[in-house]
Enzyme design. Structure first.
Site, PDB file in Angstrom:
ATOM      1  N   ASP A 203     -31.156 -77.831  30.605  1.00  0.00           N
ATOM      2  CA  ASP A 203     -30.815 -76.413  30.537  1.00  0.00           C
ATOM      3  C   ASP A 203     -29.352 -76.181  30.197  1.00  0.00           C
ATOM      4  OD1 ASP A 203     -29.926 -77.403  32.986  1.00  0.00           O
ATOM      5  OD2 ASP A 203     -30.891 -75.858  34.208  1.00  0.00           O
ATOM      6  N   ILE A 204     -28.454 -76.817  30.954  1.00  0.00           N
ATOM      7  CA  ILE A 204     -27.037 -76.505  30.773  1.00  0.00           C
ATOM      8  C   ILE A 204     -26.197 -77.738  31.065  1.00  0.00           C
ATOM      9  CG2 ILE A 204     -26.833 -75.559  33.134  1.00  0.00           C
ATOM     10  CD1 ILE A 204     -24.865 -73.488  31.950  1.00  0.00           C
TER      11      ILE A 204
ATOM     12  N   ASP B 206     -22.600 -79.004  32.165  1.00  0.00           N
ATOM     13  CA  ASP B 206     -21.340 -78.579  32.776  1.00  0.00           C
ATOM     14  C   ASP B 206     -20.359 -79.746  32.687  1.00  0.00           C
ATOM     15  OD1 ASP B 206     -19.360 -77.408  34.187  1.00  0.00           O
ATOM     16  OD2 ASP B 206     -20.477 -77.126  36.047  1.00  0.00           O
ATOM     17  N   THR B 207     -20.425 -80.674  33.644  1.00  0.00           N
ATOM     18  CA  THR B 207     -19.580 -81.877  33.517  1.00  0.00           C
ATOM     19  C   THR B 207     -20.254 -82.925  32.633  1.00  0.00           C
ATOM     20  OG1 THR B 207     -20.603 -82.993  35.386  1.00  0.00           O
ATOM     21  CG2 THR B 207     -18.723 -81.558  35.867  1.00  0.00           C
ATOM     22  N   GLY B 208     -21.589 -82.861  32.513  1.00  0.00           N
ATOM     23  CA  GLY B 208     -22.320 -83.863  31.746  1.00  0.00           C
ATOM     24  C   GLY B 208     -22.725 -85.071  32.577  1.00  0.00           C
ATOM     25  N   LEU B 209     -22.401 -85.047  33.854  1.00  0.00           N
ATOM     26  CA  LEU B 209     -22.683 -86.198  34.720  1.00  0.00           C
ATOM     27  C   LEU B 209     -24.184 -86.484  34.834  1.00  0.00           C
ATOM     28  CD1 LEU B 209     -21.156 -88.172  36.621  1.00  0.00           C
ATOM     29  CD2 LEU B 209     -21.698 -86.603  38.480  1.00  0.00           C
ATOM     30  N   THR B 210     -24.965 -85.423  35.018  1.00  0.00           N
ATOM     31  CA  THR B 210     -26.414 -85.601  35.179  1.00  0.00           C
ATOM     32  C   THR B 210     -27.020 -86.177  33.900  1.00  0.00           C
ATOM     33  OG1 THR B 210     -26.336 -83.543  36.435  1.00  0.00           O
ATOM     34  CG2 THR B 210     -28.522 -84.416  35.940  1.00  0.00           C
TER      35      THR B 210
ATOM     36  N   LYS C 194     -21.324 -75.623  28.559  1.00  0.00           N
ATOM     37  CA  LYS C 194     -20.102 -75.040  29.128  1.00  0.00           C
ATOM     38  C   LYS C 194     -18.903 -75.925  28.835  1.00  0.00           C
ATOM     39  CE  LYS C 194     -21.453 -72.720  33.415  1.00  0.00           C
ATOM     40  NZ  LYS C 194     -21.463 -72.907  34.890  1.00  0.00           N
TER      41      LYS C 194
ATOM     42  N   ASP D  99     -31.515 -70.844  37.527  1.00  0.00           N
ATOM     43  CA  ASP D  99     -31.690 -70.100  38.773  1.00  0.00           C
ATOM     44  C   ASP D  99     -30.378 -69.820  39.493  1.00  0.00           C
ATOM     45  OD1 ASP D  99     -31.176 -72.822  39.619  1.00  0.00           O
ATOM     46  OD2 ASP D  99     -31.819 -72.165  41.596  1.00  0.00           O
TER      47      ASP D  99
HETATM   48  P1  5GP Z   1     -23.501 -81.357  35.274  1.00  0.00           P
HETATM   49  O1  5GP Z   1     -24.106 -82.632  35.745  1.00  0.00           O
HETATM   50  O2  5GP Z   1     -23.448 -81.258  33.756  1.00  0.00           O
HETATM   51  O3  5GP Z   1     -22.153 -81.089  35.881  1.00  0.00           O
HETATM   52  O4  5GP Z   1     -24.399 -80.184  35.831  1.00  0.00           O
HETATM   53  C1  5GP Z   1     -25.509 -79.720  35.160  1.00  0.00           C
HETATM   54  C2  5GP Z   1     -26.454 -79.031  36.119  1.00  0.00           C
HETATM   55  O5  5GP Z   1     -25.729 -78.126  36.972  1.00  0.00           O
HETATM   56  C3  5GP Z   1     -27.435 -78.168  35.345  1.00  0.00           C
HETATM   57  O6  5GP Z   1     -28.606 -78.886  34.969  1.00  0.00           O
HETATM   58  C4  5GP Z   1     -27.715 -77.053  36.345  1.00  0.00           C
HETATM   59  O7  5GP Z   1     -28.722 -77.466  37.242  1.00  0.00           O
HETATM   60  C5  5GP Z   1     -26.420 -76.906  37.115  1.00  0.00           C
HETATM   61  N1  5GP Z   1     -25.576 -75.824  36.569  1.00  0.00           N
HETATM   62  C6  5GP Z   1     -24.352 -75.962  36.002  1.00  0.00           C
HETATM   63  N2  5GP Z   1     -23.874 -74.764  35.616  1.00  0.00           N
HETATM   64  C7  5GP Z   1     -24.828 -73.841  35.927  1.00  0.00           C
HETATM   65  C8  5GP Z   1     -24.931 -72.406  35.762  1.00  0.00           C
HETATM   66  O8  5GP Z   1     -24.056 -71.709  35.235  1.00  0.00           O
HETATM   67  N3  5GP Z   1     -26.087 -71.825  36.198  1.00  0.00           N
HETATM   68  C9  5GP Z   1     -27.092 -72.524  36.773  1.00  0.00           C
HETATM   69  N4  5GP Z   1     -28.175 -71.840  37.172  1.00  0.00           N
HETATM   70  N5  5GP Z   1     -27.032 -73.881  36.962  1.00  0.00           N
HETATM   71  C10 5GP Z   1     -25.908 -74.518  36.534  1.00  0.00           C
END
Ligand code: 5GP
Length: 167
Positions: free
Chosen positions: A93-94, A96-100, A124, A152
């Site tokens: 979906d999104i 953010d840091t890309g860690l997941t 992002k 969500d």
């Molecule tokens: P990352 O591992 O890239 O830092 O985090 C990604 C995950 O964080 C996404 O799959 C989502 O579950 C959650 N997340 C990050 N930003 C948002 C946001 O603006 N809205 C929502 N609903 N979830 C987010």
């Protein structure tokens, strides 16, 4: 709520992504891995915009990091089918840091996939300076908390047909 991406904009972009992805994987064995729950709607629309035979699967996980490790993956519901000898496209979906996504990508590589690429609806982390950049992106957005079209807030708002941020 402020609407950031409308239903029409999503539909148009999903079709463009589907066309690009179809051209890229033409004739190759493709498995689309949809990360639940956030990418459920995006993944469902995207697979219908990819005009070639494919398999899809779903994956439920979370990643965590501590002092000694980063991107450790906790798998809550694994894939149903092997991805060995298949090209894998992970849909999220999104970013953010890309860690997941980085941790999921490494996990798929370890299973013997022929290639592992990523497609996110929203990015992002526009300058890609953290853990990874996706291969395909729906929309670059500013660093605000967004909901809708699968995303969500406390398990609510996932059914909104558009992407919105709190004003
Ligand atoms: P990352 O591992 O890239 O830092 O985090 C990604 C995950 O964080 C996404 O799959 C989502 O579950 C959650 N997340 C990050 N930003 C948002 C946001 O603006 N809205 C929502 N609903 N979830 C987010």
């Amino acid at each position: 709520m402020e609407v950031l991406v409308t239903e029409e904009q999503i539909a148009r972009r999903v079709n463009e992504l589907g066309d690009d992805i179809t051209r890229f994987y033409e004739g190759k064995p493709l498995t689309v891995v949809i990360l639940m729950n956030g990418a459920l709607l995006f993944g469902a629309d995207l697979v219908r915009a990819i005009r070639q035979p494919l398999r899809w699967d779903t994956f439920i996980c979370s990643s965590y990091h501590n002092d000694r490790s980063s991107g450790e993956l906790a798998i809550r519901c694994d894939l149903k089918n092997p991805v060995k000898e298949r090209h894998v496209l992970i849909v999220d979906d999104i970013l953010d840091t890309g860690l997941t996504l980085k941790a999921v990508k490494e996990n798929m590589e370890q299973r013997g996939a022929l290639s592992v690429r990523t497609c996110v609806l929203l990015n992002k982390n526009i300058d890609g300076k953290l853990f990874m950049s996706p291969d395909w992106t729906g929309f670059d957005i500013s660093d605000r908390y967004v909901v809708g079209y699968g995303l969500d807030s406390n398990e609510e708002f996932r059914n909104l047909p558009y992407i919105a941020a709190r004003e």
